[in-house]
Design a protein around this motif. Sequence first.
Motif, PDB file in Angstrom:
ATOM      1  N   TRP A  74      37.308  35.668  41.786  1.00  0.00           N
ATOM      2  CA  TRP A  74      38.359  36.387  42.466  1.00  0.00           C
ATOM      3  C   TRP A  74      37.953  37.850  42.609  1.00  0.00           C
ATOM      4  CZ3 TRP A  74      43.562  34.618  39.786  1.00  0.00           C
ATOM      5  CH2 TRP A  74      43.743  33.252  40.000  1.00  0.00           C
ATOM      6  N   ALA A  75      38.629  38.549  43.499  1.00  0.00           N
ATOM      7  CA  ALA A  75      38.420  39.991  43.660  1.00  0.00           C
ATOM      8  C   ALA A  75      39.767  40.693  43.573  1.00  0.00           C
ATOM      9  CB  ALA A  75      37.750  40.300  44.996  1.00  0.00           C
ATOM     10  N   GLY A  76      39.814  41.757  42.782  1.00  0.00           N
ATOM     11  CA  GLY A  76      41.047  42.508  42.617  1.00  0.00           C
ATOM     12  C   GLY A  76      40.795  44.003  42.668  1.00  0.00           C
ATOM     13  N   THR A  77      41.853  44.750  42.754  1.00  0.00           N
ATOM     14  CA  THR A  77      41.737  46.195  42.855  1.00  0.00           C
ATOM     15  C   THR A  77      42.917  46.861  42.158  1.00  0.00           C
ATOM     16  OG1 THR A  77      41.411  48.014  44.426  1.00  0.00           O
ATOM     17  CG2 THR A  77      42.986  46.327  45.043  1.00  0.00           C
ATOM     18  N   SER A  78      42.701  48.064  41.643  1.00  0.00           N
ATOM     19  CA  SER A  78      43.774  48.837  41.035  1.00  0.00           C
ATOM     20  C   SER A  78      43.477  50.318  41.211  1.00  0.00           C
ATOM     21  CB  SER A  78      43.946  48.488  39.548  1.00  0.00           C
ATOM     22  OG  SER A  78      42.760  48.762  38.823  1.00  0.00           O
ATOM     23  N   VAL A  79      44.501  51.141  41.003  1.00  0.00           N
ATOM     24  CA  VAL A  79      44.391  52.575  41.247  1.00  0.00           C
ATOM     25  C   VAL A  79      44.877  53.320  40.015  1.00  0.00           C
ATOM     26  CG1 VAL A  79      44.994  54.496  42.768  1.00  0.00           C
ATOM     27  CG2 VAL A  79      44.798  52.174  43.706  1.00  0.00           C
ATOM     28  N   LEU A  80      44.031  54.217  39.514  1.00  0.00           N
ATOM     29  CA  LEU A  80      44.368  55.032  38.353  1.00  0.00           C
ATOM     30  C   LEU A  80      44.914  56.378  38.832  1.00  0.00           C
ATOM     31  CD1 LEU A  80      44.284  55.625  35.285  1.00  0.00           C
ATOM     32  CD2 LEU A  80      41.946  56.403  35.600  1.00  0.00           C
ATOM     33  N   GLY A  92      46.337  44.932  43.050  1.00  0.00           N
ATOM     34  CA  GLY A  92      46.557  43.513  43.246  1.00  0.00           C
ATOM     35  C   GLY A  92      45.312  42.842  43.791  1.00  0.00           C
ATOM     36  N   ALA A  93      45.516  41.687  44.407  1.00  0.00           N
ATOM     37  CA  ALA A  93      44.408  40.888  44.911  1.00  0.00           C
ATOM     38  C   ALA A  93      43.863  41.476  46.205  1.00  0.00           C
ATOM     39  CB  ALA A  93      44.862  39.457  45.139  1.00  0.00           C
ATOM     40  N   VAL A  94      42.555  41.322  46.394  1.00  0.00           N
ATOM     41  CA  VAL A  94      41.917  41.674  47.657  1.00  0.00           C
ATOM     42  C   VAL A  94      42.081  40.492  48.610  1.00  0.00           C
ATOM     43  CG1 VAL A  94      39.736  42.273  48.776  1.00  0.00           C
ATOM     44  CG2 VAL A  94      40.270  43.181  46.492  1.00  0.00           C
ATOM     45  N   ASP A  95      42.641  40.748  49.782  1.00  0.00           N
ATOM     46  CA  ASP A  95      42.854  39.673  50.748  1.00  0.00           C
ATOM     47  C   ASP A  95      41.536  39.254  51.406  1.00  0.00           C
ATOM     48  OD1 ASP A  95      45.541  39.706  50.237  1.00  0.00           O
ATOM     49  OD2 ASP A  95      46.068  40.932  51.976  1.00  0.00           O
ATOM     50  N   LYS A  96      41.536  38.082  52.006  1.00  0.00           N
ATOM     51  CA  LYS A  96      40.344  37.567  52.677  1.00  0.00           C
ATOM     52  C   LYS A  96      39.912  38.535  53.781  1.00  0.00           C
ATOM     53  CE  LYS A  96      38.526  33.447  54.980  1.00  0.00           C
ATOM     54  NZ  LYS A  96      38.824  32.069  55.442  1.00  0.00           N
ATOM     55  N   GLY A  97      38.637  38.897  53.760  1.00  0.00           N
ATOM     56  CA  GLY A  97      38.103  39.791  54.768  1.00  0.00           C
ATOM     57  C   GLY A  97      38.438  41.253  54.559  1.00  0.00           C
ATOM     58  N   GLU A  98      39.067  41.591  53.462  1.00  0.00           N
ATOM     59  CA  GLU A  98      39.503  42.965  53.192  1.00  0.00           C
ATOM     60  C   GLU A  98      38.570  43.605  52.170  1.00  0.00           C
ATOM     61  OE1 GLU A  98      43.864  44.926  52.327  1.00  0.00           O
ATOM     62  OE2 GLU A  98      43.218  43.279  51.012  1.00  0.00           O
ATOM     63  N   SER A  99      38.243  44.872  52.375  1.00  0.00           N
ATOM     64  CA  SER A  99      37.421  45.574  51.393  1.00  0.00           C
ATOM     65  C   SER A  99      38.287  45.974  50.199  1.00  0.00           C
ATOM     66  CB  SER A  99      36.792  46.827  51.999  1.00  0.00           C
ATOM     67  OG  SER A  99      37.764  47.842  52.166  1.00  0.00           O
ATOM     68  N   PRO A 100      37.692  46.130  49.008  1.00  0.00           N
ATOM     69  CA  PRO A 100      38.487  46.550  47.843  1.00  0.00           C
ATOM     70  C   PRO A 100      39.190  47.893  48.039  1.00  0.00           C
ATOM     71  CG  PRO A 100      36.384  45.646  47.127  1.00  0.00           C
ATOM     72  CD  PRO A 100      36.308  45.760  48.614  1.00  0.00           C
TER      73      PRO A 100
END
Length: 403
Positions: free
Chosen positions: A30-36, A60-68
Amino acid sequence: MTTPSAPDGSPGPSMTDEEYGALRASAALWAGTSVLITDEYGRVLVQRVDYRPSYLLPGGAVDKGESPARAAARELWEELGVTAVVDRGLAVDWVSAEGFGAPGVMRFPGEILHVYDGGVWDEGRIAAIRLPGHEVEAVGFAEPADLPGLMTPGDARRVLSALRARIDGAGPALLEDGVPIAPGVLDRVGVLRTARVREHFPFRPAPVPEGLPVRRSEGWLLAPDGRVLVLLDPGTGAARLPGGAPGPVDHGDPWATLVREAGGEAAATAARPLYLGHLLDPEGPDGSDGPDRSEAAEAAEAAEAAEGSYALVCHAAVLTRLGPPSAGADADRAPVRVLATPEQALELFDRGPHGAAQLAAVHRARALLGIPRADRRAVTELPDPVTFQASGDVRRPCPKVCG
């Protein structure tokens, strides 16, 4: 067309593109992202959500085709109602299936989670937060040392590692289950794992009023490159400036106190001191300052120098030498000596709303001493003796107070 049987090109029978794609997909994560995000006092923005008992960073989760990075910006808008450009990475974490502890029915394969720097938000930007009315129930700001009690262990490790990477300035940290694979000195010592000493005391760029006792003398000891000496406690990770409490041998001279304490605890010597001012501790030796006071109330307290108040005296000086660190039985308890920019040092402390005034006084003194302003760079450990080259001459006579 055929491809090697393994991504590393190891020998074996060839396989078709379809077979190779299936092989790679079977190992997909999976690919995910967060912001500090932090406030002006170094506290971390966390969210309470309706689907987990623990707190989270925005993300949250990175959508299909979306960059982190695009996913991080999208999540800020969806969760906080804030539009922001997210273009600085702080950490990339490989989250193992075992480390996450997901239920079996989720079939969690592991995740690559990107942590981005959302910056320091002032009161106006915080006031602009608009929650979506679902999913995110509330947001707040937490002291870094409190994160392990609010988040899952893996999330807390990741956030603290990312926060140290931001302070350190050496570039994004590569993590495995929240732990840096190439830890810097801030990681090794574990800074921010215990609560920073709260010193939200008014800073006065003036002499200590007569009759007001001096509780501590500390120094911003500047190396020729513009960085300052910071001491890290190996047992707690706490950061502080060299200095300590006055003793009879100092004969009431705060500079003599600083010379004695810096030499004893850090084998540090300094020269050409400039008095910066003092912090007014209204409550005395227990270190409790109570609620933040208005400027008028602080001025009245300083003028009255009421019984029970104490002063914490601040100097700037040129760091000239570091001797050998402590040896023998006390070696394990000896502070870890590092060089950091004054801004990095302040991020490791908790000086509250008055920290900016003290930082400005440090930079005025630095300029008077002919020392350049330091660019942010990796915090440097100083385990060995070192003699610093003398900086340039003072460019004009030094006033008694550099405030």
